[in-house]
Design an enzyme around this catalytic site. Structure first.
Site, PDB file in Angstrom:
ATOM      1  N   CYS A   1      13.626 -29.152 -54.803  1.00 24.26           N
ATOM      2  CA  CYS A   1      12.598 -29.775 -53.782  1.00 24.26           C
ATOM      3  C   CYS A   1      12.043 -28.485 -53.000  1.00 24.26           C
ATOM      4  O   CYS A   1      12.492 -27.724 -52.481  1.00 24.26           O
ATOM      5  CB  CYS A   1      13.624 -30.708 -52.803  1.00 24.26           C
ATOM      6  SG  CYS A   1      12.668 -31.455 -51.646  1.00 24.26           S
TER       7      CYS A   1
ATOM      8  N   GLU B   1      18.572 -14.236 -19.399  1.00 23.82           N
ATOM      9  CA  GLU B   1      17.234 -15.126 -19.697  1.00 23.82           C
ATOM     10  C   GLU B   1      15.997 -14.555 -19.287  1.00 23.82           C
ATOM     11  O   GLU B   1      16.064 -14.356 -18.097  1.00 23.82           O
ATOM     12  CB  GLU B   1      17.604 -16.556 -19.346  1.00 23.82           C
ATOM     13  CG  GLU B   1      17.012 -17.643 -20.043  1.00 23.82           C
ATOM     14  CD  GLU B   1      17.709 -18.175 -21.332  1.00 23.82           C
ATOM     15  OE1 GLU B   1      18.534 -17.536 -21.550  1.00 23.82           O
ATOM     16  OE2 GLU B   1      17.284 -19.319 -21.617  1.00 23.82           O
TER      17      GLU B   1
ATOM     18  N   LYS C   1      22.139 -23.159 -15.927  1.00 31.24           N
ATOM     19  CA  LYS C   1      21.648 -22.811 -17.239  1.00 31.24           C
ATOM     20  C   LYS C   1      20.231 -22.850 -17.439  1.00 31.24           C
ATOM     21  O   LYS C   1      19.498 -23.716 -17.297  1.00 31.24           O
ATOM     22  CB  LYS C   1      22.096 -24.069 -18.448  1.00 31.24           C
ATOM     23  CG  LYS C   1      21.845 -23.931 -19.888  1.00 31.24           C
ATOM     24  CD  LYS C   1      22.172 -25.151 -20.598  1.00 31.24           C
ATOM     25  CE  LYS C   1      21.764 -24.710 -21.768  1.00 31.24           C
ATOM     26  NZ  LYS C   1      20.517 -24.496 -22.489  1.00 31.24           N
TER      27      LYS C   1
ATOM     28  N   TYR D   1       3.996   1.326  -1.339  1.00 33.06           N
ATOM     29  CA  TYR D   1       4.658   1.422  -2.575  1.00 33.06           C
ATOM     30  C   TYR D   1       3.525   2.089  -3.499  1.00 33.06           C
ATOM     31  O   TYR D   1       3.854   3.080  -4.117  1.00 33.06           O
ATOM     32  CB  TYR D   1       4.926   0.034  -2.928  1.00 33.06           C
ATOM     33  CG  TYR D   1       5.598   0.224  -4.261  1.00 33.06           C
ATOM     34  CD1 TYR D   1       7.044   0.319  -4.526  1.00 33.06           C
ATOM     35  CD2 TYR D   1       4.958   0.096  -5.503  1.00 33.06           C
ATOM     36  CE1 TYR D   1       7.691   0.291  -5.739  1.00 33.06           C
ATOM     37  CE2 TYR D   1       5.551   0.212  -6.913  1.00 33.06           C
ATOM     38  CZ  TYR D   1       6.869   0.219  -6.884  1.00 33.06           C
ATOM     39  OH  TYR D   1       7.393   0.197  -8.122  1.00 33.06           O
TER      40      TYR D   1
ATOM     41  N   CYS E   1       9.609 -34.373 -53.480  1.00 35.55           N
ATOM     42  CA  CYS E   1       9.945 -33.971 -54.945  1.00 35.55           C
ATOM     43  C   CYS E   1      10.158 -35.075 -55.951  1.00 35.55           C
ATOM     44  O   CYS E   1      10.220 -34.929 -57.138  1.00 35.55           O
ATOM     45  CB  CYS E   1      11.141 -33.023 -54.961  1.00 35.55           C
ATOM     46  SG  CYS E   1      12.753 -33.434 -54.903  1.00 35.55           S
TER      47      CYS E   1
ATOM     48  N   ALA F   1       0.803  -1.383  -0.071  1.00 34.59           N
ATOM     49  CA  ALA F   1       0.091  -0.003  -0.136  1.00 34.59           C
ATOM     50  C   ALA F   1       1.050   1.294  -0.090  1.00 34.59           C
ATOM     51  O   ALA F   1       0.536   2.312  -0.624  1.00 34.59           O
ATOM     52  CB  ALA F   1      -0.848  -0.028   1.135  1.00 34.59           C
TER      53      ALA F   1
ATOM     54  N   CYS G   1      17.905 -35.656 -50.276  1.00 33.53           N
ATOM     55  CA  CYS G   1      17.272 -35.399 -51.255  1.00 33.53           C
ATOM     56  C   CYS G   1      18.274 -34.762 -52.016  1.00 33.53           C
ATOM     57  O   CYS G   1      18.890 -33.637 -51.912  1.00 33.53           O
ATOM     58  CB  CYS G   1      16.034 -34.550 -51.028  1.00 33.53           C
ATOM     59  SG  CYS G   1      15.560 -33.843 -52.717  1.00 33.53           S
TER      60      CYS G   1
ATOM     61  N   LYS H   1      32.351 -21.475 -17.699  1.00 32.21           N
ATOM     62  CA  LYS H   1      33.060 -20.201 -18.482  1.00 32.21           C
ATOM     63  C   LYS H   1      34.709 -20.271 -17.775  1.00 32.21           C
ATOM     64  O   LYS H   1      34.627 -20.053 -16.630  1.00 32.21           O
ATOM     65  CB  LYS H   1      32.199 -19.063 -18.561  1.00 32.21           C
ATOM     66  CG  LYS H   1      30.846 -19.025 -19.086  1.00 32.21           C
ATOM     67  CD  LYS H   1      29.887 -17.844 -18.965  1.00 32.21           C
ATOM     68  CE  LYS H   1      28.744 -17.897 -19.590  1.00 32.21           C
ATOM     69  NZ  LYS H   1      27.881 -16.744 -19.316  1.00 32.21           N
TER      70      LYS H   1
END
Length: 680
Positions: free
Chosen positions: A443, A184, A124, A39, A422, A37, A437, A301
């Site tokens: 195709c 993320e 991750k 805030y 195709c 309230a 293919c 890392k």
């Protein structure tokens, strides 16, 4: 009643500072100091001041977290620094950590008795990668990762995420001139469960999993809908940077990002050597289910930025980082059928049609069988009870058969001899496992990929023909074959989404310009498997004309430098397909042309024979590709990095670290005039 401020500007600045502080305590630290309230009272007071004094409204004001404006569409954003993917270590045991550490030590040239490498280990997250661009501390733009080079502008949506500050913490004179913070966007499990509970109460469809819900929310057009999803954010690195000295280590960089008020997950740790990595992997695995959000692994890392620069990149991945996954969830179900899927590159993949099963947070009815050899190795047949796993928590795959008796005899699955799309011949390279293919230019399944490759900068260089436009052209039935590109007119293009008449005219002009090319570029543009730029140049130089290449036997192709049996067979197979030859003739008829010669050896002296040059910066009149072509025509080689073996560095305006490296190593540095003197 909202009080009236005696000094509105000062009070607005004070309120913005207070609200930023309390929002950080609430959203990031989860330790609020004031009730909701209070805030709200401060927020409403700031709203009232800004409404009475519009000139005091700033882009970083907490009141500017847009909730009701529907976006007209997502605009492409070119990343200043590419958002590269990270290599994945598929061995989910300690051996995965050991393999990465051994690779790093080997590439750094460390002896066995050298101290262990220092790493920063992080979670991750299973969400959507986002680039936050702050200019002088104020959030200016947010973009999705996209293809790594180009993402989508989602600034208004990202502004609704309370964890993301609209202005960075710190004095204005201490903040970077420009900083891109990457991280993320994800959805907590409890927020996801509450969302689905609301969906069920409204009688609407439930969402499948937090990751897809978060990713879908970020890219929708109504920010109010994004705000309703209660998304969260964690930062994990930097992109573009100006006017700020990055710390010497990745871990210190994350600490600095956190000091700016951007949330960084606290589960990160600095560890040493393979043992430290493996211990971190085990510790997080034990806590994985207790975390308030989904993860699908951890990330290692190399901690020191200087060592990261030494290790560099391979293709589009950093050598100094790896994602170490956890075992995926598995379930049993029945395999009802096996169908063939033809991918964008022509690869034929057997796909298992399954009795639907809930695995890894989603209902799976299709799963990859990878290739015929993998299918045979696993002894999979139609009617079997199979084990399904979501590989990497993304792509479902059949990993094996439950060892029970089959209900009846079922023959082994066989790959088709003709492409189901195709009708072109299906081929398998000698020693390879994939069936493909051979109708690349013909195709329908490969149509988009063929168009994008054909129009690429190093191929026909058709500026303005990108992914989204190719999607419209193919999906709308405007383009079925490559030659039809040259039949596009301004009126037809201007009718497409996001294509004004000027853009359409520019594309038509670019297509017309592309008609004058070189034989090497044209050969490369055809997308013949195994034929890259270098091979295309060798073919053009050796044969001199397209007809000679098209009619060459495998034996004649093997006479070309660096062309082996696999490449020769691939070229021969490509031109044996009548429809590929027909497409080539149609392109010629459309006006595509190049200079040809009789294929005799070029005995003219090469002024740069045996010399290695590096280009950096912008030259006054020569484009990068043009300069490269001139150097190669003079017998020289163009390298991407400076070393002791470099003979010259050609530097233009805004030359970067390559110029510094050249000076450090004492490599001669020339400008464009110097290059032209060498060529002469």
């Amino acid at each position: 009643m909202t009080p009236v401020a005696s000094n509105p500007a000062a009070r607005a600045a004070e309120l913005r500072s207070q609200l930023q502080h309390h929002a950080h305590r609430y959203y990031v630290l989860d330790a609020p100091e004031i009730p909701d309230a209070e805030y709200d009272r401060l927020f409403q007071e700031l709203q009232a001041i800004e409404a009475a004094h519009p000139q005091l409204l700033t882009p970083d004001s907490p009141t500017q977290r847009v909730l009701g404006k529907v976006l007209p569409g997502l605009v492409p954003v070119r990343h200043a620094v590419p958002m590269l993917s990270i290599r994945t270590e598929t061995d989910t045991t300690a051996a995965g950590a050991e393999a990465f550490d051994a690779r790093v030590r080997r590439e750094l040239g460390l002896e066995a008795d050298a101290p262990p490498v220092e790493y920063c280990a992080e979670l991750k997250f299973d969400g959507l990668a986002i680039n936050l661009r702050y200019e002088r501390g104020v959030l200016a733009q947010a973009a999705t990762r996209g293809d790594g080079e180009t993402g989508e502008d989602v600034t208004q949506n990202i502004r609704t995420i309370g964890q993301i500050p609209l202005r960075l913490f710190g004095r204005s004179d201490e903040l970077p001139e420009l900083i891109e913070i990457r991280g993320e966007v994800y959805m907590r499990r409890d927020d996801f469960e509450r969302l689905n509970e609301r969906q069920r109460e409204k009688g609407e469809k439930s969402f499948i999993n937090p990751r897809n819900t978060a990713a879908g929310a970020v890219r929708q057009l109504d920010p109010a809908q994004v705000a309703a999803k209660k998304l969260s954010f964690f930062a994990y690195g930097l992109g573009d940077l100006r006017g700020w000295a990055q710390p010497d280590t990745h871990s210190a960089t994350l600490d600095a990002i956190a000091a700016f008020g951007v949330p960084v997950n606290g589960e990160r740790a600095v560890v040493h050597g393979a043992e430290g990595l493996a211990a971190y992997h085990r510790r997080i695995a034990a806590r994985r289910d207790a975390l308030p959000f989904d993860i699908d692994g951890v990330v290692y890392k190399v901690n020191h930025i200087a060592l990261q620069k030494r290790l560099g990149f391979v293709t589009r991945e950093p050598r100094w980082a790896v994602a170490h996954k956890y075992p995926a969830q598995e379930q049993m179900t029945r395999l009802n059928d096996i169908e063939i899927q033809v991918g964008r590159t022509g690869k034929l993949t057997p796909v298992a049609k399954l009795e639907p099963v809930f695995v890894g947070g989603t209902t799976v009815s299709n799963a990859t069988l990878h290739n015929l050899f993998e299918l045979r190795r696993k002894k999979v047949r139609v009617g079997d009870t199979v084990i399904v796993r979501r590989a990497g928590d993304v792509i479902p795959e059949v990993v094996g058969v439950v060892p029970t008796a089959r209900p009846h005899y079922v023959p082994n699955f066989r790959m088709p001899r003709s492409c189901p799309v195709c009708g072109s011949t299906v081929v398998r390279e000698r020693g390879g496992v994939d069936h493909r293919c051979s109708g690349g230019l013909f195709c329908a399944a490969q149509r988009k990929q063929a168009l994008l490759h054909f129009a690429g900068r190093r191929a026909m260089d058709v500026e303005g023909l990108g992914d989204k436009l190719v999607d419209q052209l193919v999906d709308g039935g405007l383009i079925r074959t490559l030659p039809e590109l040259y039949k596009l007119g301004v009126a037809k293009l201007a009718a497409l989404d996001r294509m004004a008449e000027k853009s359409a005219a520019n594309l038509v002009a670019a297509l017309e310009k592309s008609k004058q090319t070189t034989l090497a570029r044209f050969l490369y543009a055809l997308g013949i498997r195994q034929v890259g730029e270098a091979t295309a140049k060798d073919l053009a130089k050796h044969f001199g004309s397209l007809d000679r290449v098209m009619d060459a036997s495998v034996e004649q192709l093997l006479e070309v430098p660096d062309v082996g049996p696999i490449v020769a067979t691939s070229i021969r197979t490509f031109f044996e397909q009548p429809h590929n030859r027909e497409v080539v003739e149609q392109l010629r008829a459309a006006g595509v042309r190049w200079d040809e010669h009789d294929g005799t050896a070029d005995t003219a002296p090469k002024p740069l024979a045996g010399k290695t040059l590096v280009l950096t910066g912008t030259l006054p009149s020569l484009g990068r590709e043009e300069a490269k072509a001139l150097i190669e025509a003079a017998g020289g080689k163009v390298a991407g990095s400076v070393s002791k073996k470099t003979h010259y560095v050609i530097a233009g305006e805004e030359a970067g670290s390559k110029l510094d490296k050249a000076r450090e190593l004492g490599v001669p540095v020339l400008d464009e005039a110097g290059l032209r003197a060498l060529l002469a």
